[in-house]
Design a protein around this motif. Structure first.
Motif, PDB file in Angstrom:
ATOM      1  N   THR A  52       0.820  -0.992  -0.148  1.00  0.00           N
ATOM      2  CA  THR A  52       0.080  -0.095  -0.101  1.00  0.00           C
ATOM      3  C   THR A  52       0.741   1.025   0.040  1.00  0.00           C
ATOM      4  OG1 THR A  52      -0.329  -0.002   2.621  1.00  0.00           O
ATOM      5  CG2 THR A  52      -1.860  -1.113   1.037  1.00  0.00           C
ATOM      6  N   TYR A  57       2.208   1.508  -6.297  1.00  0.00           N
ATOM      7  CA  TYR A  57       1.001   0.792  -6.223  1.00  0.00           C
ATOM      8  C   TYR A  57      -0.464   1.153  -7.005  1.00  0.00           C
ATOM      9  CZ  TYR A  57      -3.473   0.536  -3.455  1.00  0.00           C
ATOM     10  OH  TYR A  57      -4.757   0.007  -2.955  1.00  0.00           O
ATOM     11  N   HIS A  58      -0.356   2.516  -7.300  1.00  0.00           N
ATOM     12  CA  HIS A  58      -1.587   3.154  -8.143  1.00  0.00           C
ATOM     13  C   HIS A  58      -1.281   2.282  -9.522  1.00  0.00           C
ATOM     14  CE1 HIS A  58      -3.296   5.404  -5.177  1.00  0.00           C
ATOM     15  NE2 HIS A  58      -2.011   6.041  -4.890  1.00  0.00           N
ATOM     16  N   ARG A  61      -2.675  -1.057  -9.408  1.00  0.00           N
ATOM     17  CA  ARG A  61      -4.219  -0.921  -9.570  1.00  0.00           C
ATOM     18  C   ARG A  61      -4.620  -0.776 -10.884  1.00  0.00           C
ATOM     19  NH1 ARG A  61      -6.883  -3.718  -5.482  1.00  0.00           N
ATOM     20  NH2 ARG A  61      -6.302  -2.752  -3.465  1.00  0.00           N
ATOM     21  N   GLN A  62      -3.920  -0.001 -11.632  1.00  0.00           N
ATOM     22  CA  GLN A  62      -4.403   0.545 -12.893  1.00  0.00           C
ATOM     23  C   GLN A  62      -4.291  -0.804 -13.743  1.00  0.00           C
ATOM     24  OE1 GLN A  62      -2.254   4.036 -13.654  1.00  0.00           O
ATOM     25  NE2 GLN A  62      -3.915   5.075 -13.053  1.00  0.00           N
ATOM     26  N   ASP A  64      -4.627  -3.910 -12.969  1.00  0.00           N
ATOM     27  CA  ASP A  64      -5.484  -4.988 -12.527  1.00  0.00           C
ATOM     28  C   ASP A  64      -6.782  -4.628 -13.081  1.00  0.00           C
ATOM     29  OD1 ASP A  64      -6.361  -7.271 -10.721  1.00  0.00           O
ATOM     30  OD2 ASP A  64      -7.422  -5.628  -9.461  1.00  0.00           O
ATOM     31  N   ALA A  65      -7.339  -3.474 -12.974  1.00  0.00           N
ATOM     32  CA  ALA A  65      -8.703  -2.926 -13.263  1.00  0.00           C
ATOM     33  C   ALA A  65      -9.123  -3.525 -14.422  1.00  0.00           C
ATOM     34  CB  ALA A  65      -8.981  -1.621 -13.107  1.00  0.00           C
ATOM     35  N   LEU A  73      -3.865  -9.750  -8.241  1.00  0.00           N
ATOM     36  CA  LEU A  73      -3.070  -8.896  -7.670  1.00  0.00           C
ATOM     37  C   LEU A  73      -3.407  -8.996  -6.153  1.00  0.00           C
ATOM     38  CD1 LEU A  73      -1.347  -6.254  -7.430  1.00  0.00           C
ATOM     39  CD2 LEU A  73      -3.489  -4.936  -7.702  1.00  0.00           C
ATOM     40  N   VAL A  75      -2.265  -7.265  -2.518  1.00  0.00           N
ATOM     41  CA  VAL A  75      -1.966  -6.020  -1.944  1.00  0.00           C
ATOM     42  C   VAL A  75      -1.450  -6.252  -0.503  1.00  0.00           C
ATOM     43  CG1 VAL A  75      -2.467  -3.742  -1.455  1.00  0.00           C
ATOM     44  CG2 VAL A  75      -2.864  -4.644  -3.623  1.00  0.00           C
TER      45      VAL A  75
END
Length: 77
Positions: A52, A57-58, A61-62, A64-65, A73, A75
């Motif tokens: 985190t 990190y971001h 997430r981008q 994964d989406a 993923l 975390v």
């Protein structure tokens, strides 16, 4: 064949997998695609990890989406 890496090494692992049809999966820790552009599918499985407080990190997430091909993923704090 699987490729794996952390940070810059994860980008290399992804790049190798994207450049050949010989890779079954990638383990990517703390970084994703070499060009940082999300994809909807890839011809290999992806297991990604990110903390985190991780610098990327971001980005993870981008990644994964939108990805619909087999992936996960994890975390952690």
């Amino acid at each position: 064949v699987y490729t794996a890496g952390m940070s810059g090494g994860a980008r290399v692992a992804m790049g190798v997998a994207l450049g050949t049809n010989l890779v079954a999966g990638v383990v990517a820790s703390s970084a994703g695609f070499p060009d940082s552009k999300p994809r909807k599918s890839v011809p290999f499985a992806v297991f990604g990890t990110a903390g985190t407080e991780d610098f990327n990190y971001h980005e993870m997430r981008q990644m994964d989406a939108p990805l619909k091909s087999p992936h996960r993923l994890a975390v952690f704090e």
